[in-house]
Design a protein around this motif. Structure first.
Motif, PDB file in Angstrom:
ATOM      1  N   ARG A  24       0.835  -1.237  -0.054  1.00 31.86           N
ATOM      2  CA  ARG A  24      -0.121  -0.100  -0.055  1.00 31.86           C
ATOM      3  C   ARG A  24       0.995   1.291   0.133  1.00 31.86           C
ATOM      4  O   ARG A  24       0.569   2.280   0.639  1.00 31.86           O
ATOM      5  N   ASN A  25       2.020   1.150  -0.760  1.00 27.22           N
ATOM      6  CA  ASN A  25       2.826   2.219  -1.051  1.00 27.22           C
ATOM      7  C   ASN A  25       2.343   3.039  -2.055  1.00 27.22           C
ATOM      8  O   ASN A  25       2.957   3.211  -3.394  1.00 27.22           O
ATOM      9  N   LEU A  26       1.236   3.746  -1.794  1.00 28.81           N
ATOM     10  CA  LEU A  26       0.334   4.185  -3.021  1.00 28.81           C
ATOM     11  C   LEU A  26       0.210   5.720  -2.481  1.00 28.81           C
ATOM     12  O   LEU A  26       0.169   6.018  -1.533  1.00 28.81           O
ATOM     13  N   PRO A  27      -0.270   6.505  -3.511  1.00 32.41           N
ATOM     14  CA  PRO A  27      -0.503   6.424  -4.980  1.00 32.41           C
ATOM     15  C   PRO A  27       0.972   6.022  -5.768  1.00 32.41           C
ATOM     16  O   PRO A  27       1.993   6.555  -5.197  1.00 32.41           O
ATOM     17  N   VAL A  28       0.757   5.268  -6.946  1.00 35.14           N
ATOM     18  CA  VAL A  28       2.069   5.139  -7.664  1.00 35.14           C
ATOM     19  C   VAL A  28       1.794   5.204  -9.285  1.00 35.14           C
ATOM     20  O   VAL A  28       0.473   5.364  -9.644  1.00 35.14           O
ATOM     21  N   GLY A  29       2.578   5.936 -10.092  1.00 33.18           N
ATOM     22  CA  GLY A  29       2.434   6.174 -11.327  1.00 33.18           C
ATOM     23  C   GLY A  29       2.911   5.220 -12.149  1.00 33.18           C
ATOM     24  O   GLY A  29       4.247   4.630 -11.837  1.00 33.18           O
ATOM     25  N   VAL A  30       2.466   4.766 -13.408  1.00 35.10           N
ATOM     26  CA  VAL A  30       3.115   3.716 -14.300  1.00 35.10           C
ATOM     27  C   VAL A  30       2.865   4.621 -15.669  1.00 35.10           C
ATOM     28  O   VAL A  30       2.012   4.948 -16.050  1.00 35.10           O
ATOM     29  N   LEU A  31       4.236   4.527 -16.393  1.00 42.90           N
ATOM     30  CA  LEU A  31       4.274   4.886 -17.795  1.00 42.90           C
ATOM     31  C   LEU A  31       4.470   3.973 -18.761  1.00 42.90           C
ATOM     32  O   LEU A  31       4.991   2.783 -18.351  1.00 42.90           O
ATOM     33  N   GLY A  32       4.435   4.387 -19.951  1.00 41.40           N
ATOM     34  CA  GLY A  32       4.777   3.500 -21.075  1.00 41.40           C
ATOM     35  C   GLY A  32       3.806   2.205 -21.423  1.00 41.40           C
ATOM     36  O   GLY A  32       4.024   1.463 -22.345  1.00 41.40           O
ATOM     37  N   VAL A  33       2.535   2.592 -20.956  1.00 41.31           N
ATOM     38  CA  VAL A  33       1.455   1.536 -21.126  1.00 41.31           C
ATOM     39  C   VAL A  33       0.282   2.259 -21.983  1.00 41.31           C
ATOM     40  O   VAL A  33      -0.452   3.157 -21.561  1.00 41.31           O
ATOM     41  N   SER A  34      -0.268   1.449 -23.137  1.00 45.28           N
ATOM     42  CA  SER A  34      -1.126   1.790 -24.169  1.00 45.28           C
ATOM     43  C   SER A  34      -2.449   1.209 -23.597  1.00 45.28           C
ATOM     44  O   SER A  34      -2.422   0.390 -22.397  1.00 45.28           O
ATOM     45  N   GLY A  35      -3.718   1.283 -24.252  1.00 45.46           N
ATOM     46  CA  GLY A  35      -4.965   1.062 -23.801  1.00 45.46           C
ATOM     47  C   GLY A  35      -4.902  -0.768 -23.424  1.00 45.46           C
ATOM     48  O   GLY A  35      -5.408  -1.035 -22.346  1.00 45.46           O
ATOM     49  N   VAL A  36      -4.509  -1.466 -24.282  1.00 46.69           N
ATOM     50  CA  VAL A  36      -4.702  -2.748 -24.029  1.00 46.69           C
ATOM     51  C   VAL A  36      -3.548  -3.160 -22.918  1.00 46.69           C
ATOM     52  O   VAL A  36      -3.889  -4.137 -22.334  1.00 46.69           O
ATOM     53  N   HIS A  37      -2.419  -2.601 -23.113  1.00 41.60           N
ATOM     54  CA  HIS A  37      -1.591  -3.091 -21.994  1.00 41.60           C
ATOM     55  C   HIS A  37      -2.279  -2.615 -20.470  1.00 41.60           C
ATOM     56  O   HIS A  37      -1.786  -3.273 -19.490  1.00 41.60           O
ATOM     57  N   LYS A  38      -2.783  -1.431 -20.338  1.00 42.33           N
ATOM     58  CA  LYS A  38      -3.469  -1.025 -19.058  1.00 42.33           C
ATOM     59  C   LYS A  38      -4.351  -2.238 -18.674  1.00 42.33           C
ATOM     60  O   LYS A  38      -4.261  -2.659 -17.680  1.00 42.33           O
ATOM     61  N   ALA A  39      -5.358  -2.707 -19.737  1.00 42.17           N
ATOM     62  CA  ALA A  39      -6.147  -3.778 -19.376  1.00 42.17           C
ATOM     63  C   ALA A  39      -5.371  -4.922 -18.906  1.00 42.17           C
ATOM     64  O   ALA A  39      -5.927  -5.518 -17.953  1.00 42.17           O
ATOM     65  N   HIS A  40      -4.179  -5.242 -19.608  1.00 39.90           N
ATOM     66  CA  HIS A  40      -3.580  -6.476 -19.014  1.00 39.90           C
ATOM     67  C   HIS A  40      -2.706  -6.276 -17.771  1.00 39.90           C
ATOM     68  O   HIS A  40      -2.824  -7.342 -16.784  1.00 39.90           O
TER      69      HIS A  40
END
Length: 593
Positions: A24-40
């Motif tokens: 629970r070390n959140l919020p966290v940011g993730v970069l480099g992911v398109s729509g289908v990567h996000k879903a995955h």
């Protein structure tokens, strides 16, 4: 576990992200992911950590696509759509979007929704609070004693409509000791047969044939609308109490509006503009985020979410300002969305993960870590084998895993055979395996919004275009004369024959933006006989269906109806009478049993 959730188990970036969520070390940011990567990623985190999630997308189109991808990955995903509030007594009202929202909220409460996906606009809209949704639900068990009249009272107070015959969600009908009803959280209507005050049998039934299908032992009825009072008497009482507090500028117009609504209710007339009384219905303000306390919260393309949320709030405020001037609303009945600062405070309270394609400056709240994935987007496959072979050949190696989503089951089976014939080692899996084999192509039925890969993990997924799969399915069904309800405007093209439930057969003539009373909305334009034109708000799409009767392609002329004419009503009455006769015969048969 499933194969798709195992793909990133050895990825350093994924392990860092999973640990942040676990700790629970959140919020966290993730970069480099398109729509289908996000879903995955959402699928992987929820599957590996046994968590459920709420996902916020910028708009409804992106939310719908994301929800479909999650379903393809095997998640029980629900779309929570935005809705238009009906404040004016002159507006026709459709409950379709409310019922879909209640369905999603109910599945969150029941724990049956793995993921719920919504747009930024839907996320900021007020709705029924969780405790009130539970309070206004009713559980019925086979064999228990409960009066039929008590159930019908609950149904009426929960927004259900009494009908001669159940034809859609939110309706119920009573014939002797038999109650038919269609709850928003159910796929099919239910028929309940009573023996005195005892629930004798319960079973789902088919609307068209009226025949019972599977038996039901327990049924939970959820409200059919988001604004629920225990009855008209309670609503009259709440409006009357509020009436006495209305003072200041515009008070005269507001009191006239309130008194008119009180008079309608006292005369037994239901209000088409009951949405305005949402602030009086509940003790607390709630949104879909009120249901997400134990859920992971994913915010996809945060800049887009901010832009769309603020645009929706601004448009709502402009509508409210006009309606305040007209006396349709008044102070105290003017808050139907949360502000964007309130939304960002929810980000801080929840277990939030931001998923963005590119870095666009800072996020809306400070993040504790920033993780960048190396991911590739692969083109959708157009169905041509030579094109797929060119894409696959350099990737099929001993240490790589390649997946192809082949569309329908038959097409996927044939594709696996075709690849083998071309000396490409391939295996067909009717269901997702526990692990994708390396050095071979795994072919599965289904389709995603796009192909994706993780080069460092040597994993690649190609997909047959989802639109092509849907088109083939529609073509295969075209000879089957069954009503086709519309779920998206993408299913219509200009010139298509459509059927409006009240006005009959017409021709779809596109989408038009119209300003009515200084409020601009999108409308479906339908042309009828003798030059008649009907404009239907897109939020009432459930009133329109595709025409599937005799067609010019069959050498027969399609007769358009005339607005206000009697031909369509005669047709409806004939069909109702025929179905009613069938229902009566079946009910008589069930009674003998």
């Amino acid at each position: 576990m499933s194969a798709f959730t195992e793909v990133l188990k050895t990825s350093p970036e994924y392990m860092t992200l999973e640990k942040a969520v676990k700790d629970r070390n959140l919020p966290v940011g993730v970069l480099g992911v398109s729509g289908v990567h996000k879903a995955h990623l959402v699928n992987s985190l929820c599957g590996n950590l046994d968590r459920r999630a709420l996902v916020i997308m910028p708009d409804e189109a992106a939310a719908t696509k994301f929800c479909e991808d999650l379903c393809t990955f095997g998640k029980n995903a629900f779309l929570y759509p935005a809705r238009d509030f009906s404040f004016s007594s002159a507006e026709n009202r459709s409950h379709e979007y409310e019922q879909r929202r209640i369905n999603a909220l109910t599945n969150i409460l029941n724990g049956t929704a793995d993921v719920v996906v919504c747009s930024a606009e839907a996320a900021v809209q007020r709705t029924i609070p969780p405790k009130d949704l539970k309070k206004h639900s009713l559980t019925i068990k086979r064999g228990e004693d409960i009066k039929l009249s008590d159930i019908t009272s609950v149904l009426l107070s929960s927004g259900y409509t009494r009908a001669d015959m159940v034809e859609g969600v939110g309706q119920f009908s009573v014939r002797g000791g038999i109650l038919d009803l269609f709850s928003p959280d159910d796929q099919n209507p239910v028929r309940i047969e009573f023996w005195g005050d005892t629930v004798d049998t319960m079973a789902h039934f088919d609307i068209t044939s009226q025949r019972r299908t599977d038996n039901v032992d327990k049924l939970t009825l959820m409200p059919s609308t988001e604004i629920v009072f225990s009855g008209n008497d309670e609503l009259i009482k709440k409006i009357t109490e509020f009436y006495d507090t209305v003072k200041g500028k515009g008070a005269k117009k507001a009191r006239e509006m309130l008194q008119n609504d009180i008079d309608r209710l006292k005369n037994g007339v239901n209000l088409s503009s009951a949405d305005k009384y949402l602030p009086l219905a509940y003790d607390e303000n709630a949104t879909v985020l009120s249901y997400a306390d134990s859920l992971l919260l994913f915010v996809c393309e945060s800049a887009g979410v901010k832009e769309k949320a603020n645009a929706a709030i601004k448009l709502q405020n402009e509508d409210i300002k006009y309606l305040l001037e007209e006396g349709e609303l008044c102070r105290g009945l003017d808050e139907f969305t949360m502000s964007f600062p309130e939304l960002t405070r929810e980000y801080e309270k929840k277990d939030t993960v931001f998923l963005d394609d590119f870095a666009r400056g800072s996020f809306d709240v400070p993040v504790r870590d920033l993780i960048t994935f190396t991911a590739s987007t692969l083109p959708s496959w157009n169905g041509k084998l030579d094109v797929l072979l060119d894409d696959l050949s350099p990737l099929v190696q001993k240490d790589s895993a390649v997946v192809v989503m082949g569309g329908t089951e038959k097409a996927a089976k044939n594709l696996a055979e075709d690849l083998e014939n071309e000396d490409i080692p391939a295996l067909y899996f009717p269901l997702e395996p526990a692990e994708f084999p390396r050095g071979r192509v795994s072919v599965l039925p289904g389709a995603l919004s796009g192909g994706f890969g993780y080069p460092h993990e040597k994993f690649y997924t190609f997909t047959y275009g989802r639109n092509a799969v849907a088109s083939k399915k529609r073509k295969a069904r075209s000879g089957f004369k069954k009503g086709q309800s519309l779920h998206s405007l993408d299913e219509l093209k200009r010139g298509d024959y459509v059927v409006h439930s009240l006005h009959g057969i017409g021709v779809f003539d596109g989408i038009n933006k119209l300003e009515v009373g200084k409020i601009t909305k999108d409308y479906i334009k339908i042309k009828y006989a003798k030059g008649d034109v009907l404009y239907v708000p897109v939020t009432q799409l459930d009133l329109v269906s595709k025409y599937i009767g005799p067609h010019e392609d069959d050498g027969r002329t399609v007769k358009l109806n005339k607005i206000g004419g009697k031909d369509w009503e005669k047709t409806r009455n004939k069909v109702r009478a025929a179905v009613k006769d069938m229902a009566d015969q079946l009910i008589a048969l069930y009674s003998k049993r």
